[in-house]
Design an enzyme around this catalytic site. Structure first.
Site, PDB file in Angstrom:
ATOM      1  N   ASN A 164       0.797  -1.235   0.000  1.00 41.74           N
ATOM      2  CA  ASN A 164       0.000   0.000   0.000  1.00 41.74           C
ATOM      3  C   ASN A 164       0.833   1.291   0.000  1.00 41.74           C
ATOM      4  OD1 ASN A 164       0.788  -0.404   2.629  1.00 41.74           O
ATOM      5  ND2 ASN A 164      -1.118   0.356   3.509  1.00 41.74           N
ATOM      6  N   SER A 241       0.006  -7.549   7.355  1.00 35.30           N
ATOM      7  CA  SER A 241      -1.173  -7.996   8.094  1.00 35.30           C
ATOM      8  C   SER A 241      -0.774  -8.594   9.449  1.00 35.30           C
ATOM      9  CB  SER A 241      -1.943  -9.022   7.267  1.00 35.30           C
ATOM     10  OG  SER A 241      -1.093 -10.088   6.933  1.00 35.30           O
ATOM     11  N   GLU A 262       4.675  -3.671  12.258  1.00 35.42           N
ATOM     12  CA  GLU A 262       3.567  -2.721  12.149  1.00 35.42           C
ATOM     13  C   GLU A 262       2.478  -3.441  11.370  1.00 35.42           C
ATOM     14  OE1 GLU A 262       3.352  -0.153  13.838  1.00 35.42           O
ATOM     15  OE2 GLU A 262       5.431   0.225  14.371  1.00 35.42           O
ATOM     16  N   CYS A 296      -2.926   1.844   6.445  1.00 31.37           N
ATOM     17  CA  CYS A 296      -3.041   1.206   7.763  1.00 31.37           C
ATOM     18  C   CYS A 296      -3.633   2.182   8.765  1.00 31.37           C
ATOM     19  CB  CYS A 296      -1.676   0.728   8.214  1.00 31.37           C
ATOM     20  SG  CYS A 296      -0.463   2.031   8.118  1.00 31.37           S
ATOM     21  N   GLU A 394     -10.854  -5.233  10.413  1.00 23.04           N
ATOM     22  CA  GLU A 394     -10.205  -4.441   9.366  1.00 23.04           C
ATOM     23  C   GLU A 394     -10.723  -4.884   7.990  1.00 23.04           C
ATOM     24  OE1 GLU A 394      -5.947  -5.095   8.451  1.00 23.04           O
ATOM     25  OE2 GLU A 394      -5.753  -2.923   8.610  1.00 23.04           O
ATOM     26  N   GLU A 474       8.911   3.263  14.615  1.00 21.08           N
ATOM     27  CA  GLU A 474       9.499   3.634  13.332  1.00 21.08           C
ATOM     28  C   GLU A 474       9.512   5.153  13.199  1.00 21.08           C
ATOM     29  OE1 GLU A 474       9.277   0.834   9.993  1.00 21.08           O
ATOM     30  OE2 GLU A 474       7.185   0.656  10.582  1.00 21.08           O
TER      31      GLU A 474
HETATM   32  P1  NAD Z   1       0.610  -9.116   4.000  1.00 19.74           P
HETATM   33  O1  NAD Z   1       0.816  -9.417   5.430  1.00 19.74           O
HETATM   34  O2  NAD Z   1      -0.151 -10.070   3.190  1.00 19.74           O
HETATM   35  O3  NAD Z   1       2.009  -8.951   3.262  1.00 19.74           O
HETATM   36  C1  NAD Z   1       3.014  -8.077   3.756  1.00 19.74           C
HETATM   37  C2  NAD Z   1       4.363  -8.614   3.300  1.00 19.74           C
HETATM   38  O4  NAD Z   1       4.585  -9.861   3.959  1.00 19.74           O
HETATM   39  C3  NAD Z   1       4.469  -8.891   1.806  1.00 19.74           C
HETATM   40  O5  NAD Z   1       5.753  -8.558   1.338  1.00 19.74           O
HETATM   41  C4  NAD Z   1       4.260 -10.382   1.733  1.00 19.74           C
HETATM   42  O6  NAD Z   1       4.855 -10.984   0.608  1.00 19.74           O
HETATM   43  C5  NAD Z   1       4.943 -10.849   3.005  1.00 19.74           C
HETATM   44  N1  NAD Z   1       4.480 -12.142   3.497  1.00 19.74           N
HETATM   45  C6  NAD Z   1       3.281 -12.725   3.315  1.00 19.74           C
HETATM   46  N2  NAD Z   1       3.263 -13.953   3.913  1.00 19.74           N
HETATM   47  C7  NAD Z   1       4.477 -14.122   4.482  1.00 19.74           C
HETATM   48  C8  NAD Z   1       5.054 -15.167   5.256  1.00 19.74           C
HETATM   49  N3  NAD Z   1       4.393 -16.280   5.575  1.00 19.74           N
HETATM   50  N4  NAD Z   1       6.331 -15.021   5.696  1.00 19.74           N
HETATM   51  C9  NAD Z   1       7.022 -13.886   5.419  1.00 19.74           C
HETATM   52  N5  NAD Z   1       6.525 -12.868   4.681  1.00 19.74           N
HETATM   53  C10 NAD Z   1       5.254 -12.985   4.227  1.00 19.74           C
HETATM   54  O7  NAD Z   1      -0.016  -7.650   3.943  1.00 19.74           O
HETATM   55  P2  NAD Z   1      -0.459  -6.823   2.639  1.00 19.74           P
HETATM   56  O8  NAD Z   1      -1.694  -7.458   2.115  1.00 19.74           O
HETATM   57  O9  NAD Z   1       0.696  -6.623   1.717  1.00 19.74           O
HETATM   58  O10 NAD Z   1      -0.786  -5.393   3.269  1.00 19.74           O
HETATM   59  C11 NAD Z   1      -2.005  -5.114   3.899  1.00 19.74           C
HETATM   60  C12 NAD Z   1      -1.893  -5.208   5.405  1.00 19.74           C
HETATM   61  O11 NAD Z   1      -0.797  -4.434   5.847  1.00 19.74           O
HETATM   62  C13 NAD Z   1      -3.088  -4.668   6.149  1.00 19.74           C
HETATM   63  O12 NAD Z   1      -3.449  -5.556   7.181  1.00 19.74           O
HETATM   64  C14 NAD Z   1      -2.601  -3.354   6.760  1.00 19.74           C
HETATM   65  O13 NAD Z   1      -3.239  -2.970   7.923  1.00 19.74           O
HETATM   66  C15 NAD Z   1      -1.177  -3.642   6.967  1.00 19.74           C
HETATM   67  N6  NAD Z   1      -0.386  -2.413   6.977  1.00 19.74           N
HETATM   68  C16 NAD Z   1       0.031  -1.927   8.179  1.00 19.74           C
HETATM   69  C17 NAD Z   1       0.780  -0.763   8.241  1.00 19.74           C
HETATM   70  C18 NAD Z   1       1.251  -0.225   9.559  1.00 19.74           C
HETATM   71  O14 NAD Z   1       2.126   0.629   9.580  1.00 19.74           O
HETATM   72  N7  NAD Z   1       0.733  -0.694  10.683  1.00 19.74           N
HETATM   73  C19 NAD Z   1       1.105  -0.080   7.069  1.00 19.74           C
HETATM   74  C20 NAD Z   1       0.660  -0.588   5.858  1.00 19.74           C
HETATM   75  C21 NAD Z   1      -0.082  -1.772   5.832  1.00 19.74           C
END
Ligand code: NAD
Length: 493
Positions: A164, A241, A262, A296, A394, A474
């Site tokens: 995102n 996530s 995060e 997020c 969410e 961060e």
């Molecule tokens: P995601 O958790 O699916 O993926 C995030 C990253 O993790 C990607 O690079 C993905 O390839 C990697 N990943 C996925 N499975 C993994 C595993 N088993 N082992 C290691 N790495 C793995 O999240 P997304 O769909 O890319 O982003 C959306 C989510 O991110 C939402 O829940 C949102 O709230 C969160 N988010 C949080 C913040 C924050 O600062 N708190 C900021 C942006 C997004």
């Protein structure tokens, strides 16, 4: 620079879209294994990228381990000069980087340009910290003794980032890691390989030595997991996530490596009777519908007291109407595409479920058409109970649920009744209530009369409860703590 200037081995020269590459030990590697379609034009290819595996992860970490000591031995201002030069290159390339970001992620061009500017500013901010003090001189109780504190590089950090903010998040994790003298292996989200490659290109072209900044593209379960399990990784910073983050935390905790997460959010705004209804609606609309609700920090639930409820809802519906969805590259579009078919279907399912459970749809549709792009008009829901899934879970789309509460105390309790605690806001003209709210709300970031989304880069950022690891923050100078060891030195003379 045009969007096709990424190093493209001969197998990729015939491809019409830009090709992202791994950057391993200063080499651009990998084939066009995966194709990313433009979410605003589902028949148009936005990017090609390689799919790495355990071999690429091992090569990247090996090169990082070998290169890191020399990087740490460089004077910090010299490391900073490279980050500042990378900022300049990214700024020069803004038009290409922003357009590629829109095509692979879906946000509007104005939002993408804002994100490029954020990455530039982050690189400059941390680059300038190369000149800053990193420790204190303290008195000792022992005669003839001086105490100093130092912060030192830890080695190689893994960074795993979401789609995102595909440029800004890699930048705000990389810059503090690099200025502190560490090497980095970045694993960007599969949906957005180009933006991370642009960051890598800027750092590489600015003179970051081979092995110090590596990118390995690929699946989270393959590349991300291999990074997390490698004992040569001193720490891992993850944004994404909650489920994935908590799984990574247990892997890193098992070997007592440093981990920063995060994660999700369900950010709330409390609107009180004394608020200006129109101004509060603008604050909520910007937080809920800006960035297509895919931040997020986005607002996704609003609690409103009875005296302002009707006026606020009317203003919010009017504000929502101004967010007409469309291709982020088209002039005047204020709401970009939803990132993917999966996310679009999740948004639709969330709205349909809410309507089936008795929610009233005041703006938007439970049946949007995605034939010409994943366009999703803003949704305003009312009439839901405060434990409805649309109010508690969410969704990550331009969807906001508005719930009535009796007064400030009931509203504060409702805001805090969540597993998450990333950002929270209040709209009020009362100093008493805004001060009370800031003191008692369970969130890492509090906004008074400002949208829950939107952060400054020089101040700490992070959540509480299930939104974050509740340890290292961060952004700002605080970010350096995660990427360094603290040491206390007693010197007798
Ligand atoms: P995601 O958790 O699916 O993926 C995030 C990253 O993790 C990607 O690079 C993905 O390839 C990697 N990943 C996925 N499975 C993994 C595993 N088993 N082992 C290691 N790495 C793995 O999240 P997304 O769909 O890319 O982003 C959306 C989510 O991110 C939402 O829940 C949102 O709230 C969160 N988010 C949080 C913040 C924050 O600062 N708190 C900021 C942006 C997004």
């Amino acid at each position: 620079m045009t969007s096709t200037t990424f190093a493209a081995p001969t197998d990729a020269t015939a491809l019409e879209a830009p090709v992202a590459r791994h950057l391993i030990n200063g080499q651009w590697l990998g084939g066009a294994d995966a194709t990313r379609m433009n979410p605003a034009r589902p028949d148009q290819v936005a990017a090609h990228s390689p799919r790495g595996g355990a071999g690429e992860v091992d090569a990247a970490i090996t090169s990082a381990v070998a290169a890191q000591p020399d990087w740490a031995a460089l004077p910090a201002p010299a490391r900073g000069a490279i980050l500042i030069a990378a900022a300049g290159l990214l700024e020069e390339r803004e038009a290409t980087v922003a357009a590629d970001l829109v095509r692979e992620e879906g946000k509007t061009l104005a939002e993408a340009k804002g994100e490029v500017k954020r990455a530039v500013d982050v690189l400059r901010f941390f680059g300038s910290l190369g000149w800053a003090a990193t420790g204190d001189v303290l008195p000792s109780g022992t005669p003839g003794t001086t105490i100093t504190t130092r912060r030192e590089a830890m080695g190689v950090f893994a960074l795993i980032t979401p789609w995102n903010f595909p440029l800004a998040i890699p930048a705000w994790k990389s810059a503090p890691a690099l200025i502190s003298g560490n090497a980095v292996v970045l694993k960007p989200a599969e949906l957005t390989p180009l933006s991370a490659t642009h960051l890598a290109r800027a750092l590489h072209d600015a003179g970051v030595p081979a092995g110090i900044f590596n990118v390995v593209h690929g699946k989270g379960k393959v590349v991300g997991d291999a990074l997390a399990r490698d004992p040569r990784i001193a720490g891992l910073s993850f944004t994404g996530s909650t489920g994935v983050g908590l799984g990574l935390q247990s892997i890193l905790n098992a070997r007592r490596a440093r981990v920063q997460l995060e994660m999700g959010g369900k950010n709330a705004v409390l609107v009180l009777d004394d608020a200006d209804a129109a101004a509060a609606a603008q604050v909520v609309a910007a937080g809920a519908f800006g960035l297509t609700g895919q931040a997020c920090t986005a607002t996704s639930r609003v609690y409103v007291t009875p005296g302002v409820r009707e006026a606020f809802l009317a203003e919010l519906v009017a504000a929502a109407a101004a967010y007409v969805p469309g291709d982020g590259l088209a002039p005047g579009v204020r709401l970009g595409a939803v990132v993917s078919a999966d996310q679009f279907n999740q948004d639709v399912a969330a709205v349909r479920g809410a309507v089936e459970r008795g929610g009233r749809l005041l703006h938007g549709s439970a049946d949007p058409d995605s034939t010409d792009g994943f366009f999703f008009a803003p949704v305003v829901l009312a009439g839901l109970s405060d434990d409805d899934p649309a109010v508690t879970e969410e969704i990550f789309g331009p969807i906001v649920a508005v719930v009535e509460v009796a007064d400030f105390e009931a509203g504060l309790a409702a805001v805090n009744n969540s597993r998450y605690g990333l950002t929270a806001g209040i709209c009020t003209n009362s100093l008493k209530f805004s001060t009370e709210f800031a003191a008692r709300v369970q969130a890492g970031v509090v906004k008074v009369n400002r949208p829950t989304s939107g952060l400054d880069l020089n101040v700490p950022f992070g959540g509480v409860k299930d939104s974050s690891t509740n340890t290292f923050r961060e952004q700002g100078r605080t970010a350096l703590d995660f990427y360094t060891w603290g040491k206390t030195v007693y010197t007798g003379i």
